[in-house]
Scaffold this active site. Structure first.
Site, PDB file in Angstrom:
ATOM      1  N   ASP A 118       0.813  -1.217   0.000  1.00  0.00           N
ATOM      2  CA  ASP A 118       0.000   0.000   0.000  1.00  0.00           C
ATOM      3  C   ASP A 118       0.847   1.268   0.000  1.00  0.00           C
ATOM      4  OD1 ASP A 118       1.002  -0.475   2.457  1.00  0.00           O
ATOM      5  OD2 ASP A 118      -0.867  -0.189   3.561  1.00  0.00           O
ATOM      6  N   ASP A 127      25.969   9.010 -15.772  1.00  0.00           N
ATOM      7  CA  ASP A 127      24.876   9.469 -16.630  1.00  0.00           C
ATOM      8  C   ASP A 127      23.752   9.875 -15.690  1.00  0.00           C
ATOM      9  OD1 ASP A 127      22.744   9.821 -18.358  1.00  0.00           O
ATOM     10  OD2 ASP A 127      23.136   7.986 -19.519  1.00  0.00           O
ATOM     11  N   HIS A 179      24.068   1.745 -29.476  1.00  0.00           N
ATOM     12  CA  HIS A 179      22.876   2.600 -29.396  1.00  0.00           C
ATOM     13  C   HIS A 179      23.020   3.753 -30.394  1.00  0.00           C
ATOM     14  CE1 HIS A 179      25.081   5.658 -27.014  1.00  0.00           C
ATOM     15  NE2 HIS A 179      25.558   4.666 -26.275  1.00  0.00           N
ATOM     16  N   HIS A 217      18.588  11.328 -28.719  1.00  0.00           N
ATOM     17  CA  HIS A 217      17.124  11.275 -28.735  1.00  0.00           C
ATOM     18  C   HIS A 217      16.598  12.671 -28.460  1.00  0.00           C
ATOM     19  CE1 HIS A 217      17.598  11.335 -24.327  1.00  0.00           C
ATOM     20  NE2 HIS A 217      18.551  10.427 -24.503  1.00  0.00           N
ATOM     21  N   HIS A 261      13.220  10.571 -23.018  1.00  0.00           N
ATOM     22  CA  HIS A 261      13.182  10.183 -24.436  1.00  0.00           C
ATOM     23  C   HIS A 261      11.905  10.831 -24.955  1.00  0.00           C
ATOM     24  CE1 HIS A 261      15.832   6.485 -23.379  1.00  0.00           C
ATOM     25  NE2 HIS A 261      16.493   7.606 -23.367  1.00  0.00           N
ATOM     26  N   GLU A 267      25.121  11.805 -27.785  1.00  0.00           N
ATOM     27  CA  GLU A 267      25.754  10.930 -26.807  1.00  0.00           C
ATOM     28  C   GLU A 267      26.433   9.695 -27.404  1.00  0.00           C
ATOM     29  OE1 GLU A 267      22.935   8.694 -24.353  1.00  0.00           O
ATOM     30  OE2 GLU A 267      21.300   9.870 -25.192  1.00  0.00           O
ATOM     31  N   ARG A 285      31.131   7.100 -22.422  1.00  0.00           N
ATOM     32  CA  ARG A 285      30.060   7.817 -23.129  1.00  0.00           C
ATOM     33  C   ARG A 285      30.175   9.286 -22.729  1.00  0.00           C
ATOM     34  NH1 ARG A 285      26.111   4.913 -21.885  1.00  0.00           N
ATOM     35  NH2 ARG A 285      25.111   5.928 -20.115  1.00  0.00           N
ATOM     36  N   GLU A 338      27.775  12.759 -23.114  1.00  0.00           N
ATOM     37  CA  GLU A 338      26.415  13.146 -23.524  1.00  0.00           C
ATOM     38  C   GLU A 338      26.119  14.587 -23.141  1.00  0.00           C
ATOM     39  OE1 GLU A 338      23.239  10.979 -21.521  1.00  0.00           O
ATOM     40  OE2 GLU A 338      21.842  11.539 -23.117  1.00  0.00           O
TER      41      GLU A 338
END
Ligand code: GLY
Ligand code: MN
Ligand code: MN
Length: 436
Positions: free
Chosen positions: A41, A262, A352, A356, A363, A387, A415, A417
């Site tokens: 809950d 990231d 990838h 985007h 995204h 990226e 990476r 970005e």
């Protein structure tokens, strides 16, 4: 400190007007997000559905917005949770039916419990229903059954909504071009996340745990008024950087590791999305440096293609070209660059795309292609991420005609970005403040 920014009521009203001008004799139905259950809950903090929020600014669950531009009395109708003093003691304040009208500009508001009774009057004279089939099948069924009733009545009435149409083409067109106020919100999200990244680069050191870096960054998000992370923060040291969505963030960082972070924040639901990769002990190994430099060059080549009028694939293609040439120069791939690209033999290293759309969703909505061969062209006031990355998993497997990857390179993941605004002259990197 950052100023508090919001989107004002007039802008929400202008968005609704622009949308209604496009649906003519149709009636559109948008649903809020539901509450999501964390366990039993206990619920997750509420996060409004982005398109619903874009048109209403209304931030409660169990709500439905209806737009009926052709209706003689009400064009903007909100169904909301009614006020309930007892429940509000537990769950917090609700705007209620009166507030939905007074504060959110609805021509009329009803309790959500009246949806089935009150909705038909806004559909009966429409020529079509604009509705996006969402994940909640029960709600989809409710709308479909209502529509079916009108279809059954058609012989007797000779009018009514004969079509159902997805509003996405209209919504994508609107949401993907950001207003000045939206760009200000995104700039704020970018600046707050930039501060967090700079802080992370200053504090990260061997012996710390990934989650400690994460915690510091997320407290910076919150302290500056962001709602929190835009997506689960990725703080990935060593070979964890080769896992694209690594979010455990439990490892103790070692000297000699790279750290890939990231992380972005959500400011008034507008997102930033930043990645930086750096050596935890301050110095790259020669292999780490070689890979890093390729990714940095790939990003630079991609930026140069972010210009209004350029097709959306050009910056990705530019990044791939640099990455594949770089991998060939290092002997990690062998062959002709164009053939390696054509045959996708680089994909074990770079699996990838180069980015985007970015906005209310990380995204974000927006078209990438029109049909198989035609890419969307970039327009001023669109925002996208750039990226590129190279990931050399310890378990990487290349095509059969390719060489064995040397152990010295295994476990390196990089990476970089940034968030980029398309401007009339070219582009602006919103996240340029974070060192590379
Ligand atoms: N952090 C999600 C992405 O980069 O797409
Ligand atoms: Mn991204
Ligand atoms: Mn990202």
């Amino acid at each position: 400190m950052f100023d508090e920014l919001t989107i004002d009521a007039a802008e929400y009203a202008a968005r609704r007007e622009q949308f209604m001008a496009k649906i003519g004799h149709g009636t559109a139905i948008f649903r809020s997000a539901p509450m999501a259950v964390m366990h039993k809950d206990v619920e997750y903090p509420f996060r409004q559905e982005s398109t619903f929020y874009y048109f209403t600014g209304f931030n409660e669950p169990d709500a439905v917005a209806v737009f009926a531009p052709h209706h003689d009395q009400h064009q903007y109708i909100l169904f909301v949770q009614p006020r309930d003093k007892e429940k509000e003691t537990w769950t917090g304040y609700r705007v209620g039916v009166e507030g939905a009208q007074e504060r959110y500009g609805a021509d009329i508001a009803y309790s959500i419990t009246e949806l089935e009774d009150k909705l038909p009057q806004y559909l009966q004279d429409a020529d079509r229903i604009y509705y996006h089939l969402g994940r909640d099948r029960d709600f989809n069924d409710k709308i479909l059954q209502l529509w079916q009733r009108f279809l059954q009545q058609y012989p007797k009435r000779g009018q009514g909504p004969m079509a159902m149409e997805d509003p996405s083409p209209i919504v994508f067109g609107m949401r993907s071009i950001k207003s000045d106020a939206e760009i200000a919100m995104m700039r704020q999200a970018a600046n707050i996340a930039a501060e967090a990244h700079i802080h992370a680069q200053n504090i990260a050191q061997p012996g710390m745990y990934e989650y400690q870096v994460q915690a510091d960054m997320e407290q910076i998000f919150r302290r500056h008024g962001a709602l929190g992370p835009a997506y689960p923060s990725i703080v990935a040291s060593g070979e964890n950087a080769c896992i694209l969505h690594y979010v455990e963030n439990q490892r103790q960082m070692q000297a000699g590791d790279l750290l890939l972070i990231d992380a972005g924040c959500s400011y008034g639901y507008y997102n930033s999305d930043i990645t930086r990769t750096f050596p935890i002990s301050g110095e790259f190994t020669p292999e780490q440096k070689a890979i890093y430099d390729i990714v940095l060059d790939a990003q630079q080549a991609a930026f140069e293609q972010v210009q209004p009028g350029n097709a959306y694939n050009l910056h990705h293609d530019a990044a791939v070209q640099v990455i594949v040439s770089g991998l060939v120069d290092l002997g990690l791939l062998v062959g002709d660059v164009d053939e390696l690209i054509e045959q996708e033999k680089y994909k074990p290293f770079f699996m990838h795309r180069t980015g985007h759309w970015l906005g209310l969703d990380v995204h974000d909505v927006g078209l990438y292609k029109y049909g198989d061969d035609s890419w969307q062209t970039l327009q001023p006031n669109q925002v996208l991420t750039v990226e590129p990355g190279i990931y050399i998993s310890p378990h990487i497997e290349l095509a059969e005609d390719q060489p064995e990857v040397s152990d010295r390179f295994r476990g390196i993941g990089v990476r970089i970005e940034d968030d980029v605004l398309v401007t009339p002259e070219g582009h602006e990197i919103l996240t340029a403040a974070v060192p590379k």
